[in-house]
Scaffold this active site. Structure first.
Site, PDB file in Angstrom:
ATOM      1  N   SER A  48       0.847  -1.189   0.000  1.00  0.00           N
ATOM      2  CA  SER A  48       0.000   0.000   0.000  1.00  0.00           C
ATOM      3  C   SER A  48       0.883   1.239   0.000  1.00  0.00           C
ATOM      4  O   SER A  48       1.924   1.264   0.670  1.00  0.00           O
ATOM      5  CB  SER A  48      -0.874   0.011   1.258  1.00  0.00           C
ATOM      6  N   TYR A  73      -2.942  -1.537   9.858  1.00  0.00           N
ATOM      7  CA  TYR A  73      -2.823  -1.798   8.420  1.00  0.00           C
ATOM      8  C   TYR A  73      -1.537  -1.195   7.857  1.00  0.00           C
ATOM      9  O   TYR A  73      -0.749  -1.885   7.208  1.00  0.00           O
ATOM     10  CB  TYR A  73      -4.041  -1.244   7.691  1.00  0.00           C
TER      11      TYR A  73
END
Length: 153
Positions: A48, A73
């Site tokens: 990401s 995350y």
């Protein structure tokens, strides 16, 4: 999993790391025997852009909020990036190309609200396929956006 570090419980960190780090290591290790038999072994880890420490430490229009959210995350994807580099270094002599992909925000149902304003999932998929089909002289141990541009660590 949208909390700041101080709002996120250890159980949330464990659950997220289980999927994004430990799961990747388990699957990669399980596939290594088959990949070693391949003429062109490739590993593409889906990371990401929010895991980029460079992008996270300065104002970045990709991140709408100034407050660091999604601590579990984002930190798990940063750990995945480190794992990507370590696999790339370990497997380089065997001809492996191991890279991380930042597919960008995509219009999917995976994260509530991501569909609004997200890009076409096919764009992110094309980025993964491009890295999976790298030529033997292609990069390894890199972090790339869906469009092929390097993402800073």
């Amino acid at each position: 999993m949208t909390g700041t570090p101080s709002e996120t419980g250890v159980a949330d960190f464990r659950r997220t790391y289980e999927a994004n780090v430990f799961g990747v290591a388990a699957v990669t290790n399980a596939f290594l025997p088959a990949l070693r038999r391949s003429a062109h072994p490739r590993v593409v880890n889906v990371s990401s852009g929010t895991a980029s420490l460079a992008w996270s430490t300065r104002p970045n229009p990709q991140f709408a909020e100034g407050v660091p959210r999604s601590a579990a995350y984002r930190s798990s994807k940063a750990a995945l990036n480190a794992l990507t580099v370590l696999y790339a270094q370990e497997l380089a002599e065997a001809g492996f190309k191991v890279n991380a992909l930042a597919p960008g925000r995509r219009a999917t149902d995976l994260v509530p609200g991501a569909a609004a304003g997200g890009g076409d999932p096919a764009e992110g998929a094309r980025g993964a396929v491009r890295l999976a089909l790298l030529p033997d002289d292609g990069p390894s141990g890199g972090f790339f956006s869906w469009d092929g541009t390097p993402v800073p660590w």
